[in-house]
Design a protein around this motif. Structure first.
Motif, PDB file in Angstrom:
ATOM      1  N   UNK A 155       0.833  -1.202   0.000  1.00 39.90           N
ATOM      2  CA  UNK A 155       0.000   0.000   0.000  1.00 39.90           C
ATOM      3  C   UNK A 155       0.870   1.255   0.000  1.00 39.90           C
ATOM      4  N   UNK A 156       0.449   2.237  -0.790  1.00 34.18           N
ATOM      5  CA  UNK A 156       1.227   3.472  -0.863  1.00 34.18           C
ATOM      6  C   UNK A 156       0.522   4.610  -0.154  1.00 34.18           C
ATOM      7  N   UNK A 157      -0.560   4.270   0.489  1.00 28.33           N
ATOM      8  CA  UNK A 157      -1.413   5.315   1.041  1.00 28.33           C
ATOM      9  C   UNK A 157      -1.874   4.811   2.401  1.00 28.33           C
ATOM     10  N   UNK A 158      -1.934   5.699   3.391  1.00 32.05           N
ATOM     11  CA  UNK A 158      -2.293   5.241   4.736  1.00 32.05           C
ATOM     12  C   UNK A 158      -3.651   4.567   4.751  1.00 32.05           C
ATOM     13  N   UNK A 159      -4.600   5.136   3.987  1.00 28.55           N
ATOM     14  CA  UNK A 159      -5.950   4.566   4.009  1.00 28.55           C
ATOM     15  C   UNK A 159      -5.981   3.197   3.343  1.00 28.55           C
ATOM     16  N   UNK A 160      -5.222   3.082   2.230  1.00 34.03           N
ATOM     17  CA  UNK A 160      -5.139   1.782   1.582  1.00 34.03           C
ATOM     18  C   UNK A 160      -4.518   0.758   2.513  1.00 34.03           C
ATOM     19  N   UNK A 161      -3.556   1.227   3.295  1.00 29.98           N
ATOM     20  CA  UNK A 161      -2.911   0.327   4.241  1.00 29.98           C
ATOM     21  C   UNK A 161      -3.917  -0.199   5.270  1.00 29.98           C
ATOM     22  N   UNK A 162      -4.732   0.702   5.787  1.00 29.26           N
ATOM     23  CA  UNK A 162      -5.735   0.257   6.760  1.00 29.26           C
ATOM     24  C   UNK A 162      -6.725  -0.697   6.104  1.00 29.26           C
ATOM     25  N   UNK A 163      -7.054  -0.423   4.813  1.00 27.32           N
ATOM     26  CA  UNK A 163      -7.988  -1.317   4.122  1.00 27.32           C
ATOM     27  C   UNK A 163      -7.415  -2.723   4.048  1.00 27.32           C
ATOM     28  N   UNK A 164      -6.112  -2.841   3.772  1.00 27.50           N
ATOM     29  CA  UNK A 164      -5.507  -4.176   3.743  1.00 27.50           C
ATOM     30  C   UNK A 164      -5.403  -4.772   5.144  1.00 27.50           C
ATOM     31  N   UNK A 189      -5.970   8.213   9.923  1.00 27.15           N
ATOM     32  CA  UNK A 189      -5.355   8.459   8.622  1.00 27.15           C
ATOM     33  C   UNK A 189      -5.892   9.751   8.028  1.00 27.15           C
ATOM     34  N   UNK A 190      -7.173   9.999   8.233  1.00 25.56           N
ATOM     35  CA  UNK A 190      -7.767  11.232   7.727  1.00 25.56           C
ATOM     36  C   UNK A 190      -7.214  12.448   8.453  1.00 25.56           C
ATOM     37  N   UNK A 191      -7.087  12.326   9.799  1.00 33.02           N
ATOM     38  CA  UNK A 191      -6.570  13.452  10.581  1.00 33.02           C
ATOM     39  C   UNK A 191      -5.142  13.770  10.156  1.00 33.02           C
ATOM     40  N   UNK A 192      -4.340  12.714   9.926  1.00 27.47           N
ATOM     41  CA  UNK A 192      -2.958  12.935   9.505  1.00 27.47           C
ATOM     42  C   UNK A 192      -2.921  13.613   8.139  1.00 27.47           C
ATOM     43  N   UNK A 193      -3.761  13.112   7.214  1.00 28.90           N
ATOM     44  CA  UNK A 193      -3.684  13.671   5.865  1.00 28.90           C
ATOM     45  C   UNK A 193      -4.148  15.117   5.857  1.00 28.90           C
ATOM     46  N   UNK A 194      -5.058  15.458   6.753  1.00 28.95           N
ATOM     47  CA  UNK A 194      -5.527  16.833   6.790  1.00 28.95           C
ATOM     48  C   UNK A 194      -4.415  17.780   7.258  1.00 28.95           C
ATOM     49  N   UNK A 195      -3.591  17.281   8.197  1.00 25.56           N
ATOM     50  CA  UNK A 195      -2.564  18.156   8.751  1.00 25.56           C
ATOM     51  C   UNK A 195      -1.307  18.199   7.893  1.00 25.56           C
ATOM     52  N   UNK A 196      -1.176  17.272   6.928  1.00 26.05           N
ATOM     53  CA  UNK A 196       0.049  17.257   6.146  1.00 26.05           C
ATOM     54  C   UNK A 196      -0.072  18.063   4.866  1.00 26.05           C
ATOM     55  N   UNK A 212       5.634  17.373   4.373  1.00 34.01           N
ATOM     56  CA  UNK A 212       5.496  18.282   5.502  1.00 34.01           C
ATOM     57  C   UNK A 212       5.050  17.493   6.721  1.00 34.01           C
ATOM     58  N   UNK A 213       5.553  17.875   7.888  1.00 36.79           N
ATOM     59  CA  UNK A 213       5.158  17.180   9.104  1.00 36.79           C
ATOM     60  C   UNK A 213       3.740  17.538   9.508  1.00 36.79           C
ATOM     61  N   UNK A 214       3.195  16.764  10.431  1.00 36.07           N
ATOM     62  CA  UNK A 214       1.856  17.095  10.912  1.00 36.07           C
ATOM     63  C   UNK A 214       1.955  18.225  11.928  1.00 36.07           C
ATOM     64  N   UNK A 215       0.862  18.931  12.132  1.00 33.22           N
ATOM     65  CA  UNK A 215       0.886  20.071  13.033  1.00 33.22           C
ATOM     66  C   UNK A 215       1.066  19.630  14.482  1.00 33.22           C
ATOM     67  N   UNK A 216       0.453  18.504  14.820  1.00 32.36           N
ATOM     68  CA  UNK A 216       0.538  18.044  16.210  1.00 32.36           C
ATOM     69  C   UNK A 216       1.211  16.678  16.249  1.00 32.36           C
ATOM     70  N   UNK A 217       2.565  16.646  16.039  1.00 33.98           N
ATOM     71  CA  UNK A 217       3.217  15.329  15.934  1.00 33.98           C
ATOM     72  C   UNK A 217       3.087  14.504  17.211  1.00 33.98           C
ATOM     73  N   UNK A 218       3.120  15.165  18.365  1.00 33.63           N
ATOM     74  CA  UNK A 218       3.056  14.408  19.613  1.00 33.63           C
ATOM     75  C   UNK A 218       1.751  13.659  19.749  1.00 33.63           C
ATOM     76  N   UNK A 219       0.667  14.386  19.617  1.00 31.12           N
ATOM     77  CA  UNK A 219      -0.659  13.811  19.838  1.00 31.12           C
ATOM     78  C   UNK A 219      -0.966  12.721  18.814  1.00 31.12           C
ATOM     79  N   UNK A 220      -0.803  13.060  17.533  1.00 31.28           N
ATOM     80  CA  UNK A 220      -1.112  12.085  16.489  1.00 31.28           C
ATOM     81  C   UNK A 220      -0.149  10.906  16.551  1.00 31.28           C
ATOM     82  N   UNK A 221       1.107  11.194  16.926  1.00 28.93           N
ATOM     83  CA  UNK A 221       2.083  10.120  17.043  1.00 28.93           C
ATOM     84  C   UNK A 221       1.671   9.106  18.092  1.00 28.93           C
ATOM     85  N   UNK A 222       1.187   9.605  19.230  1.00 29.07           N
ATOM     86  CA  UNK A 222       0.733   8.686  20.283  1.00 29.07           C
ATOM     87  C   UNK A 222      -0.421   7.836  19.771  1.00 29.07           C
ATOM     88  N   UNK A 223      -1.382   8.485  19.092  1.00 25.96           N
ATOM     89  CA  UNK A 223      -2.515   7.732  18.554  1.00 25.96           C
ATOM     90  C   UNK A 223      -2.028   6.681  17.565  1.00 25.96           C
TER      91      UNK A 223
END
Lengths: 116, 504
Positions: free
Chosen positions: B297-306, B348-355, B366-377
């Motif tokens: 998968x080349x996409x986070x959402x595709x990855x979750x689908x698999x 995956x949606x939250x990450x893509x919105x922030x990138x 580009x990094x996400x706006x809230x790397x700490x929070x999203x990283x923990x999730x």
């Protein structure tokens, strides 16, 4: 009557299957519609084919037709009709969004077609 | 509380219809109604679980037409569990949708409620034709939800999904016709008794019908040769819808579990358990393919689908083993995987919105706006979905591995562990690309809204809760498995005792 019924159902199903495997959206929709007709006919026949049979119990009836497949097929027709309407609209939307009625987006092939 | 059983169907129907009125009204009351109705559904689901935990199977005869003639809704432990699971998942994705995704198209909330009605109905019905009807209800709602927000990718994936499912519905009807034609009934409890005493000349026909039914359920559950629609449809659906769709494959698995333990289970005479050996190989193949897919998968959402495909394979392996221990394990795993994969779609949606431009693609950007929070999730989600201890995925997988018999172990252990390894590699790679190989995030960029946070916490936070409460939950799933395999009790509860084969 059984042979005729079976032939018609089988022919409808085969045509429906063939069309629904085509590459453009319109034949696919028509194919799915034919398939649902075939299914409705088949479902209708599952209680056995009777002519002039009563569906509701009465004293002077000698033969009965199974009423349940009739109820089932009615449900199936309504659902199938709604689905067909939906898929027609959807096919038009796909046509509008993509500028092509190919079921699979084949941009490479499309551009080749345009060139030729 | 006799009418409690029908509430999970009536409540979403009523609120869905309510939202069709006054279509131009402001959105706030609509969100309020949707949230209130779904929250109430969670409460009802919990009540149903408590009610079913007495071990008593209860049924609700609509219009007081007694089975096997009338339509019944049946509540046992499994259906209560599934209804409760659906409502929790729905609450999480609805909360996330209220952050703004619901405004991207018209009437998101009404369709969402109707979809819930279809799902709950499919879990509760005791009549195989009504299973078809509820499948159609949930499908037609899902068609529109899938294309919520529009866009080229969505309409095309949507057309594939619709065409495939229409063909699936046609096959479902053919299978039902065959089954009705041979047995003369569509009530599941009645069927389970009729199948055992069927005229041997008709067995072949019935078997064909049963296999056709397996194809239909397999299409819904996305087992190997029938999974092609899933990655694309799920990857292009809007996030809250994709999260809710995490339960859709489980509807197929539930139907397989129900039909092939109750109707064609060990009490079915000639046809007893004939599907399970087939299912075993298909499930293992699905598992292997999910492992390959997740790496590709080349996409986070595709990855979750698999990852969902891997979970489908895992669950079906449990179904095909058809014993108490594997079913206990798979029900626990099902709760875990539904909530967590739903949560991962939201993440995956939250990450893509922030990138920004990089979106959900797994490329340095580009990094996400809230790397700490999203990283923990992301970390929590990845650990639990792969099945690393101490979170719930590990418990589910360990229970399943433990329940395998020596003859099954070489296949199950190697494939399940290898697919987990593939998941681990893929999640580690995409996590390090998204979070570590990234440039600085835009500090002015979009942040998580409270509603999004609530949805994420509810779904991903379920995992630690599931591992803490693993004891009581496995007790419940164990009792559900025992109840499921005791198909005689089911038929005895539903059918009048004097019924001696008549009534067709």
């Amino acid at each position: 009557m059984e042979a005729l019924f079976a032939t018609v159902t089988g022919f409808l199903a085969a045509s429906g299957l063939y069309l629904s495997l085509r590459g453009r959206t319109f034949p696919v929709v028509v194919g799915l519609t034919l398939l649902s007709y075939a299914v409705n006919l088949f479902l209708f026949s599952t209680g056995g084919l009777t002519t002039n049979g009563a569906a509701v119990i009465s004293d002077d009836a000698s033969r009965y037709a199974d009423p349940l497949p009739q109820a089932l097929v009615l449900t199936a027709i309504v659902i199938g009709f709604a689905m067909t309407a939906f898929s027609v609209i959807l096919a038009m939307r796909v046509r509008g969004d993509q500028g092509s009625d190919q079921v699979n987006d084949q941009r490479g092939e499309e551009s080749k077609e345009e060139k030729s | 509380m006799q009418h409690l059983i029908i509430l999970p169907i009536l409540l979403p129907l009523l609120s869905g219809v309510l939202m069709l009125l006054k279509r131009d009204a402001t959105r706030l009351p609509r969100r309020g109604i949707a949230l209130a109705s779904t929250a109430l559904l969670v409460v009802i689901g919990a009540c149903l679980v408590v009610q079913s935990d007495s071990g008593q199977i209860t049924y609700y005869a609509l219009g007081d037409w007694q089975p096997p003639f009338g339509i019944v809704l049946v509540l046992d432990r499994l259906s209560a569990l599934m209804v409760c699971l659906t409502s929790v998942l729905a609450l999480g994705s609805l909360a996330y949708a209220c952050a703004g995704d619901d405004r991207k198209g018209s009437n998101f909330h009404g369709l969402f409620q109707l979809q819930l009605m279809g799902i709950n109905g499919a879990f509760l019905t005791g009549d195989i034709f009504n299973l078809f009807v509820f499948f159609e209800v949930l499908l037609i709602a899902s068609y529109s939800l899938l294309m919520h927000g529009g866009g080229k990718d969505r309409t095309q994936a949507g057309f594939h999904y619709v065409a495939l499912n229409l063909a699936g519905s046609a096959m479902f009807l053919i299978a039902l016709g065959v089954i009705y034609g041979t047995t003369g009934t569509l009530n599941m409890a009645d069927l389970s008794q009729k199948v055992a005493t069927l005229d041997p000349n008709r067995l072949g026909l019935l078997k064909a019908g049963a296999f056709l039914l397996l194809v239909v359920f397999g299409l819904k559950a996305a087992i190997l040769p029938l999974y092609f629609w899933l990655p694309r449809a799920y990857a292009s659906a809007p996030a809250p819808v994709a999260a809710l769709f995490a339960i859709m494959t489980k509807v197929g698995i539930y139907a397989i579990l129900r039909v092939y333990t109750l109707i064609f289970g060990s009490g079915a005479g000639e046809l007893a358990n004939f599907v399970q050996p087939w299912l075993w190989w298909f499930a293992l193949a699905t598992l292997a393919l999910g492992g390959v897919g997740v790496l590709s998968a080349r996409d986070l959402r595709g990855q979750v689908a698999y990852l969902i495909l891997i979970s489908v394979g895992t669950l079906l392996v449990g179904v095909s083993m058809n014993r108490e221990a594997p079913i206990t394990a798979l029900l626990y795993y099902m709760i875990h995987t539904t909530l967590v994969s739903g949560g991962l779609f939201l993440l995956a949606d939250a990450i893509s919105e922030q990138r920004g431009k990089a979106g959900a693609r797994i490329v340095p950007g580009r990094g996400v706006t809230q790397p700490g929070l999203l990283g923990v999730f992301y970390f929590v989600g990845a650990v639990t979905v792969i099945g690393l201890p101490p979170l719930s995925g590990a418990i589910g997988k360990a229970l399943l591995l433990d329940s395998a018999e020596p003859s099954e172990q070489p296949w199950l252990w190697s494939l399940l562990l290898l697919s987990s390894l593939a998941g681990l590699v893929a999640m580690a790679r995409s996590g390090s690309t998204v979070f570590w190989k990234a440039g600085r995030g835009d500090s002015e960029g979009p942040r998580l809204k409270p509603a999004m946070l609530a949805g994420l916490i509810l779904l991903l936070g379920a995992s630690p809760v599931l591992s803490i409460l693993a004891g009581p939950i496995t007790d419940f799933t164990h009792a559900s498995a025992a109840q499921l395999l005791d198909h005689g009790a089911y038929a005895e509860t539903i059918l009048p005792q004097s019924d001696a084969g008549g009534g067709s």
